[in-house]
Design a protein around this motif. Sequence first.
Motif, PDB file in Angstrom:
ATOM      1  N   PHE A 131      -7.642   0.340   0.495  1.00  0.00           N
ATOM      2  CA  PHE A 131      -8.095  -0.883   1.144  1.00  0.00           C
ATOM      3  C   PHE A 131      -8.227  -2.061   0.189  1.00  0.00           C
ATOM      4  O   PHE A 131      -9.256  -2.745   0.155  1.00  0.00           O
ATOM      5  CB  PHE A 131      -9.437  -0.616   1.856  1.00  0.00           C
ATOM      6  N   PRO A 132      -7.175  -2.342  -0.596  1.00  0.00           N
ATOM      7  CA  PRO A 132      -7.254  -3.470  -1.527  1.00  0.00           C
ATOM      8  C   PRO A 132      -7.343  -4.793  -0.780  1.00  0.00           C
ATOM      9  O   PRO A 132      -6.973  -4.892   0.391  1.00  0.00           O
ATOM     10  CB  PRO A 132      -5.954  -3.356  -2.321  1.00  0.00           C
ATOM     11  N   LEU A 133      -7.821  -5.821  -1.486  1.00  0.00           N
ATOM     12  CA  LEU A 133      -7.929  -7.158  -0.893  1.00  0.00           C
ATOM     13  C   LEU A 133      -6.622  -7.895  -1.095  1.00  0.00           C
ATOM     14  O   LEU A 133      -6.554  -8.961  -1.698  1.00  0.00           O
ATOM     15  CB  LEU A 133      -9.104  -7.908  -1.509  1.00  0.00           C
ATOM     16  N   THR A 134      -5.599  -7.308  -0.590  1.00  0.00           N
ATOM     17  CA  THR A 134      -4.278  -7.885  -0.471  1.00  0.00           C
ATOM     18  C   THR A 134      -3.589  -7.076   0.613  1.00  0.00           C
ATOM     19  O   THR A 134      -3.742  -5.854   0.668  1.00  0.00           O
ATOM     20  CB  THR A 134      -3.457  -7.819  -1.749  1.00  0.00           C
ATOM     21  N   ALA A 135      -2.877  -7.771   1.468  1.00  0.00           N
ATOM     22  CA  ALA A 135      -2.176  -7.063   2.535  1.00  0.00           C
ATOM     23  C   ALA A 135      -0.687  -6.983   2.246  1.00  0.00           C
ATOM     24  O   ALA A 135       0.129  -6.841   3.150  1.00  0.00           O
ATOM     25  CB  ALA A 135      -2.427  -7.755   3.872  1.00  0.00           C
ATOM     26  N   ALA A 136      -0.337  -7.083   0.976  1.00  0.00           N
ATOM     27  CA  ALA A 136       1.079  -7.003   0.592  1.00  0.00           C
ATOM     28  C   ALA A 136       1.638  -5.606   0.901  1.00  0.00           C
ATOM     29  O   ALA A 136       0.912  -4.605   0.845  1.00  0.00           O
ATOM     30  CB  ALA A 136       1.239  -7.323  -0.886  1.00  0.00           C
ATOM     31  N   GLU A 137       2.934  -5.556   1.179  1.00  0.00           N
ATOM     32  CA  GLU A 137       3.555  -4.309   1.621  1.00  0.00           C
ATOM     33  C   GLU A 137       3.455  -3.191   0.586  1.00  0.00           C
ATOM     34  O   GLU A 137       3.395  -2.012   0.940  1.00  0.00           O
ATOM     35  CB  GLU A 137       5.020  -4.566   1.972  1.00  0.00           C
ATOM     36  N   PHE A 138       3.443  -3.560  -0.700  1.00  0.00           N
ATOM     37  CA  PHE A 138       3.427  -2.513  -1.728  1.00  0.00           C
ATOM     38  C   PHE A 138       2.132  -1.708  -1.694  1.00  0.00           C
ATOM     39  O   PHE A 138       2.034  -0.666  -2.339  1.00  0.00           O
ATOM     40  CB  PHE A 138       3.656  -3.121  -3.116  1.00  0.00           C
ATOM     41  N   GLU A 187       3.238 -12.476  -5.600  1.00  0.00           N
ATOM     42  CA  GLU A 187       3.522 -11.413  -4.642  1.00  0.00           C
ATOM     43  C   GLU A 187       2.971 -11.738  -3.254  1.00  0.00           C
ATOM     44  O   GLU A 187       3.603 -11.429  -2.241  1.00  0.00           O
ATOM     45  CB  GLU A 187       2.932 -10.083  -5.139  1.00  0.00           C
ATOM     46  N   TYR A 188       1.795 -12.347  -3.215  1.00  0.00           N
ATOM     47  CA  TYR A 188       1.213 -12.719  -1.918  1.00  0.00           C
ATOM     48  C   TYR A 188       2.072 -13.767  -1.204  1.00  0.00           C
ATOM     49  O   TYR A 188       2.488 -13.584  -0.061  1.00  0.00           O
ATOM     50  CB  TYR A 188      -0.213 -13.245  -2.118  1.00  0.00           C
ATOM     51  N   GLY A 189       2.336 -14.868  -1.899  1.00  0.00           N
ATOM     52  CA  GLY A 189       3.097 -15.947  -1.273  1.00  0.00           C
ATOM     53  C   GLY A 189       4.493 -15.504  -0.848  1.00  0.00           C
ATOM     54  O   GLY A 189       5.007 -15.933   0.195  1.00  0.00           O
TER      55      GLY A 189
END
Length: 396
Positions: A131-138, A187-189
């Motif tokens: 549950f990291p605070l990034t919703a990136a696909e990786f 990576e987010y953008g």
Amino acid sequence: MILRASLLGGALAFAVTPSLAQTKTTNQGISATEIVVGTHQDLSGPIKGWGVPVSNGMKMATDEINAAGGINGRKIKLVVEDSGYDPKKAVLATQKMIEKDKIFSVVGAMGSPTVLAAQDIVLDAGLTQLFPLTAAEFTYKFDPAKPQERLKFNNLLPYVESSRAAIKYMIEEYKVQKPCIMYQDDEYGKNVLEAYETQLDAMKVKHATVTSYKRGASDFSAQISKMKSDGCDLVVLGTVIRETIGAMAEAKKLGWDVKFLGATPANVLEVPALGKDVVEGLFSAAAFEVPYEDTAKGKVKDWLVNYKKAYGTDANTQAIIGYNAMMTFAHYAKLAGKDLTGQKFLDALESGDVFQDIFGNPPTKFSKTNHLASTITQVQKVEKGRWVVVKGGLMF
């Protein structure tokens, strides 16, 4: 078939199932009285507006869990490290937590570049990355041929899917013909850019201006001027808090009346609180309705009041996400049973059992083939200084 081997101080175990390749898991950080959990947050860098409340939310959940007797009799010990949103610091913090603090799992770590930089260290050591605070696909997509990738799970609304659903809604609802994008060059953008390009292709809408900025930038005059001169009628933003406000402020300075659509990181209380009139009318992809203390009810109302008492400030979306990260960890750790091991914890996560929070998020549920909790999206809008739900139940 279960194989066990002594690695990393005798704390690692190997597990093999007939249908999946071998995944190495760790039992370190588990004692008769404790489960040690680690996280790295931005407590001093450019997105500390996210990191501090996330950390507070995680601490609040930990205190509640421990006050209620812990997880099957074990208290949670939460180790929090400051990455400053610097990938190198995130790597060092992660190494310290694994090797010195002997954490069992990394929960709720902050940021796309920082989580990505440390991800291989976490997975190679046999720890779950949760549950990291990034919703990136990786953070949730995994290759079955790479068994350590089974150890990553995410319960946030993914950037690509949520942005695609929101872009689709905006184009259809407002008859958009020339959408542009400004995104953070990381990576987010790039996930938001992928959503923009993929969704426009799917709808056969022509791409217009694509522009970016470096993380930490504060001057967006060139990007906004270009999009205005190109005649864009929707600006998709792959921005966080101050960049969202900065972009809209620049548009107002130029007298440009255009619709802006942010990704989920813009859907936080700080954007209308800090941006005030500048961000009125901003649309954003969102996972759940933002609670306000004067209108909240029941458990959510109590939670908001208790958070304010504990930290002297109003709770926000980030605090809720941090709280949910730890509560979700506790749910599946309890499900794994009193004889907790890394393998039993992984099995519990993949069991299909549902975790439901108190805030109305879509239910969290994982399986052996799906490590992403949900893709159901809302579009919200800033009206009179508050986020309001415009449309829910969206998918692309």
